[in-house]
Design an enzyme around this catalytic site. Structure first.
Site, short mmCIF file in Angstrom:
data_model
loop_
_atom_site.label_atom_id
_atom_site.label_comp_id
_atom_site.label_asym_id
_atom_site.label_seq_id
_atom_site.Cartn_x
_atom_site.Cartn_y
_atom_site.Cartn_z
N THR A 194 7.92 -2.74 52.64
CA THR A 194 6.80 -3.06 51.73
C THR A 194 5.52 -2.42 52.25
O THR A 194 5.31 -2.35 53.46
CB THR A 194 6.58 -4.59 51.60
OG1 THR A 194 7.77 -5.21 51.19
CG2 THR A 194 5.48 -4.92 50.61
N ARG B 141 17.44 -8.09 41.67
CA ARG B 141 16.66 -8.98 42.55
C ARG B 141 15.19 -8.54 42.56
O ARG B 141 14.88 -7.37 42.72
CB ARG B 141 17.23 -8.93 43.96
CG ARG B 141 16.48 -9.79 44.99
CD ARG B 141 15.46 -9.01 45.77
NE ARG B 141 14.89 -9.77 46.89
CZ ARG B 141 13.82 -9.39 47.59
NH1 ARG B 141 13.19 -8.27 47.28
NH2 ARG B 141 13.37 -10.12 48.57
N1 GLY Z 1 8.51 -8.55 50.76
C1 GLY Z 1 9.25 -7.65 50.00
C2 GLY Z 1 10.45 -8.23 49.39
O1 GLY Z 1 11.01 -9.18 49.90
O2 GLY Z 1 10.86 -7.73 48.38
#
Ligand code: GLY
Length: 305
Positions: free
Chosen positions: A170, A198
């Site tokens: 991220t 997801r």
């Molecule tokens: N923090 C990024 C994710 O879990 O998608």
């Protein structure tokens, strides 16, 4: 009032051989955002510019170079928030968009919605003439190798995956501009070998990011399934509002994540004075920031776990 930009390039067990690339990549992103701020541009433009740099950099789990899902392709989430009026835009599970953060901004500015996902988000990108790509363009050899290892592990019954890998990459940025406005942006490929469809914390306002011009801004990284249940970025901004300094606000929110969900991650926090807080509970976190009169400060923090 001080202008400032702070970015992160993920909080996880960043391998030794990728540390230098993370420092170089976050530095470049901070400089790009700073360029916008130093010519009087808005915090919103600065965070978008900074995140786009990291989406283009295969080092990071955002845009090209992202982790692959269980079926071996990339699905991207991103969000942006304007602290002036609490406007926000977000996209989830897009596969063919080169710069999801720019699409998130288009959702905020060009639609009446806050979040679009999948095909609908991609249709908007096409309609607006944003840069599209083939799903394969986002895949790099390093991640294909990781995916093959994960697939073998799954075939062998799962287990044995290093726990910190769940804390993923991220990228994110928070900025304060000349006029005192705050903004935040985040972009991610999510977690390795995630299920198709997801969506993590990143595009969820309050979880992956928050920017309130009256208080401050925060951007999360780490284990999305935990972060979204404690609204980690909002928890950090609420702590600022209650009088905590940015460092303490970041640490407090990460502590909530760990105590309540067992999850780990990282946070960048920026207050209205341009003070910066960085904290992580993972093995490492990549960051860079620039404030007036200083060059870029960048590095990989260690030992947060
Ligand atoms: N923090 C990024 C994710 O879990 O998608």
């Amino acid at each position: 009032m001080r202008t400032a930009i702070v970015v992160h390039g993920g909080a996880w067990n960043i391998p030794d051989d990728l540390v230098e690339d993370h420092v170089r990549g976050t530095s470049r992103a901070a400089r790009e955002g700073w360029k916008v701020l130093s010519r009087g541009g808005s915090a919103l433009d600065a965070v978008e510019a900074a995140v786009r740099v990291m989406e283009d950099d295969p080092t990071f789990d955002a845009g090209v170079g992202s982790f692959l899902n269980e079926e071996g392709f990339v699905e991207l989430d991103a969000a942006i928030m304007d602290g002036r009026d609490l406007k926000a835009g977000a996209v989830g599970a897009v596969r063919r968009v080169r710069h999801p953060v720019t699409l998130a901004r288009a959702v905020m500015e060009r639609t009446e919605h806050v979040m679009l996902v999948g095909e609908g988000a991609e249709r908007l990108a096409e309609r607006l003439g944003l840069e599209m790509c083939a799903p394969g363009d986002l895949i790099v050899e390093r991640e294909l190798e990781r995916w093959r290892r994960e697939r073998e592990r799954e075939r062998a019954g799962g287990g044995g995956r290093p726990p910190d890998i769940f804390s993923g990459g991220t990228v994110g940025a928070a900025a304060l501009d000349d006029s005192g406005n705050l903004a935040a942006a985040v972009s991610t490929g999510g977690t390795p070998f995630k299920m198709v469809g997801r969506v993590g914390d990143s595009p969820i306002v309050g979880a992956g990011l928050y920017a309130d011009g009256e208080v401050g801004a925060a951007v999360s990284t780490g284990w999305g399934e935990g972060i979204m249940r404690v609204l980690m970025a909002k928890a950090a901004v609420d702590a600022l509002a209650a009088g905590a300094d940015p460092g303490a606000a970041a640490e407090g929110a990460l502590d909530i994540l760990l105590r309540r969900t067992g999850g780990r991650g990282g946070l960048i926090v920026l207050d209205r004075e341009g003070e910066i807080g960085l904290a992580h509970t993972t093995a490492r976190m990549a960051y860079a920031y620039i404030r007036p009169g200083g060059g870029v400060e960048a590095g990989v923090l260690v030992g947060g776990g």
